[in-house]
Design an enzyme around this catalytic site. Structure first.
Site, PDB file in Angstrom:
ATOM      1  N   ASP A  53      -4.577  -3.927 227.600  1.00 23.33           N
ATOM      2  CA  ASP A  53      -5.321  -2.932 228.477  1.00 23.33           C
ATOM      3  C   ASP A  53      -6.102  -3.860 229.424  1.00 23.33           C
ATOM      4  OD1 ASP A  53      -7.346  -0.592 227.126  1.00 23.33           O
ATOM      5  OD2 ASP A  53      -8.699  -1.242 229.343  1.00 23.33           O
ATOM      6  N   ILE A  54      -6.334  -2.536 230.552  1.00 25.70           N
ATOM      7  CA  ILE A  54      -5.966  -3.190 232.386  1.00 25.70           C
ATOM      8  C   ILE A  54      -7.153  -3.555 232.062  1.00 25.70           C
ATOM      9  CG2 ILE A  54      -6.803  -0.498 232.953  1.00 25.70           C
ATOM     10  CD1 ILE A  54      -4.487  -1.353 235.588  1.00 25.70           C
ATOM     11  N   ASN A 112      -9.732   6.797 220.121  1.00 26.69           N
ATOM     12  CA  ASN A 112      -9.787   7.505 220.267  1.00 26.69           C
ATOM     13  C   ASN A 112      -9.636   9.025 220.644  1.00 26.69           C
ATOM     14  OD1 ASN A 112     -12.104   5.923 220.664  1.00 26.69           O
ATOM     15  ND2 ASN A 112     -11.443   4.704 222.304  1.00 26.69           N
ATOM     16  N   GLY A 117     -13.835   9.409 222.848  1.00 24.75           N
ATOM     17  CA  GLY A 117     -13.467   8.954 224.799  1.00 24.75           C
ATOM     18  C   GLY A 117     -12.428   8.641 224.781  1.00 24.75           C
ATOM     19  N   GLN A 118     -11.314   9.129 224.418  1.00 24.56           N
ATOM     20  CA  GLN A 118     -10.171   9.290 224.993  1.00 24.56           C
ATOM     21  C   GLN A 118     -10.054   9.858 226.215  1.00 24.56           C
ATOM     22  OE1 GLN A 118      -7.209  11.827 222.529  1.00 24.56           O
ATOM     23  NE2 GLN A 118      -5.290  10.662 223.779  1.00 24.56           N
ATOM     24  N   HIS A 142      -2.423   6.116 221.618  1.00 22.44           N
ATOM     25  CA  HIS A 142      -2.168   5.230 221.438  1.00 22.44           C
ATOM     26  C   HIS A 142      -3.550   4.248 220.733  1.00 22.44           C
ATOM     27  CE1 HIS A 142      -5.175   6.448 224.483  1.00 22.44           C
ATOM     28  NE2 HIS A 142      -6.122   4.986 224.304  1.00 22.44           N
ATOM     29  N   LEU A 143      -3.105   2.998 220.134  1.00 21.75           N
ATOM     30  CA  LEU A 143      -4.004   2.373 219.178  1.00 21.75           C
ATOM     31  C   LEU A 143      -4.692   0.702 219.876  1.00 21.75           C
ATOM     32  CD1 LEU A 143      -4.751   2.104 215.872  1.00 21.75           C
ATOM     33  CD2 LEU A 143      -3.026   0.863 215.887  1.00 21.75           C
ATOM     34  N   HIS A 144      -6.059   1.007 219.746  1.00 22.46           N
ATOM     35  CA  HIS A 144      -6.456  -0.211 220.514  1.00 22.46           C
ATOM     36  C   HIS A 144      -6.375  -1.294 219.436  1.00 22.46           C
ATOM     37  CE1 HIS A 144      -8.870   1.674 223.667  1.00 22.46           C
ATOM     38  NE2 HIS A 144      -8.177   2.615 223.174  1.00 22.46           N
TER      39      HIS A 144
HETATM   40  P1  5GP Z   1      -8.383   5.078 225.490  1.00 27.48           P
HETATM   41  O1  5GP Z   1     -10.050   5.751 226.603  1.00 27.48           O
HETATM   42  O2  5GP Z   1      -7.944   6.976 225.869  1.00 27.48           O
HETATM   43  O3  5GP Z   1      -8.912   6.040 223.780  1.00 27.48           O
HETATM   44  O4  5GP Z   1      -8.079   4.504 226.392  1.00 27.48           O
HETATM   45  C1  5GP Z   1      -6.976   4.534 226.950  1.00 27.48           C
HETATM   46  C2  5GP Z   1      -6.666   2.442 227.791  1.00 27.48           C
HETATM   47  O5  5GP Z   1      -6.492   3.033 228.728  1.00 27.48           O
HETATM   48  C3  5GP Z   1      -8.817   2.454 228.360  1.00 27.48           C
HETATM   49  O6  5GP Z   1      -8.686   1.276 227.450  1.00 27.48           O
HETATM   50  C4  5GP Z   1      -8.242   1.758 229.819  1.00 27.48           C
HETATM   51  O7  5GP Z   1      -8.460   0.743 230.743  1.00 27.48           O
HETATM   52  C5  5GP Z   1      -6.274   1.964 229.622  1.00 27.48           C
HETATM   53  N1  5GP Z   1      -5.865   1.820 230.780  1.00 27.48           N
HETATM   54  C6  5GP Z   1      -6.064   2.930 231.872  1.00 27.48           C
HETATM   55  N2  5GP Z   1      -5.153   2.543 232.780  1.00 27.48           N
HETATM   56  C7  5GP Z   1      -4.089   1.612 232.336  1.00 27.48           C
HETATM   57  C8  5GP Z   1      -3.329   1.408 233.162  1.00 27.48           C
HETATM   58  O8  5GP Z   1      -2.599   1.666 234.490  1.00 27.48           O
HETATM   59  N3  5GP Z   1      -2.517  -0.239 231.800  1.00 27.48           N
HETATM   60  C9  5GP Z   1      -3.163  -0.705 231.074  1.00 27.48           C
HETATM   61  N4  5GP Z   1      -2.569  -1.517 231.122  1.00 27.48           N
HETATM   62  N5  5GP Z   1      -4.221   0.007 230.878  1.00 27.48           N
HETATM   63  C10 5GP Z   1      -4.643   1.684 230.932  1.00 27.48           C
END
Ligand code: 5GP
Ligand code: ZN
Length: 114
Positions: free
Chosen positions: A30-31, A87, A93-94, A100-102
Site C-alpha cells: 500500500d502506498i 472495505n 470506507g472503500q 482488493h483485500l488488505h
Molecule cells: P480502500 O480504502 O479502497 O479499501 O483501500 C484503497 C487502498 O489503496 C488505500 O489503503 C490506499 O492507500 C491504497 N492506494 C491508493 N492509491 C494507490 C496507489 O496508487 N498505489 C498503491 N500502492 N496503493 C494505493
C-alpha cells in the site's frame, strides 16, 4: 477498465511495489501503509467491489485469501497474527473501486475499527 488505478497497476502501466503476481492476482504494498506490513491483494479482473462479485468469482476470491496466507508467511506474521480487510462502499470506507483485500500486520490492531 479505463481510469482505474488498480487496473493500471496490475497491467504495469503504473509503478508499484509488487510482492506477488500470478495469472489471476497481483499483490503490492500500500502506498499509505497503516501498519508495518500493509499489502493489497488485487484480482487482474476488474471487479468493482466485494458486493458486486458473482458466484463464478468465488474461486478467485478464495485464492485472494490463500495468497494472503503466503504473504503472511513471507513477512513472518504467522505467530503474532494479522488482519484481513475488505472495505465496501461509502460506509465501509472503500476508496478504490476495484476489489482488493488488505493484509495488515506487524502491530497490535484495535477493535472496533474506526
Ligand atoms: P480502500 O480504502 O479502497 O479499501 O483501500 C484503497 C487502498 O489503496 C488505500 O489503503 C490506499 O492507500 C491504497 N492506494 C491508493 N492509491 C494507490 C496507489 O496508487 N498505489 C498503491 N500502492 N496503493 C494505493
Ligand atoms: Zn480496475
Amino acid at each position: 477498465m479505463a481510469d482505474c488505478i488498480f487496473c493500471e497497476i496490475v497491467n504495469k502501466r503504473m509503478k508499484s511495489d509488487i510482492v506477488h503476481e500470478d495469472e489471476e492476482l497481483v499483490a503490492f504494498n500500500d502506498i499509505n501503509p497503516q501498519a508495518p506490513v500493509h499489502t493489497l491483494i488485487v484480482p487482474r479482473k476488474h471487479i468493482e467491489s466485494i458486493h458486486s462479485m458473482k458466484p463464478e468469482d468465488a474461486p478467485l476470491v478464495s485464492k485472494m485469501v490463500l495468497i494472503a496466507q503466503k504473504i503472511a508467511e513471507k513477512y513472518k506474521l504467522n505467530d503474532d497474527g494479522y488482519r484481513l480487510v475488505v472495505n465496501y462502499g461509502i460506509n465501509g470506507g472503500q476508496t478504490v473501486p476495484h476489489l482488493h483485500l488488505h493484509i495488515l500486520g506487524g502491530r497490535r490492531m484495535t477493535w472496533p475499527p474506526g
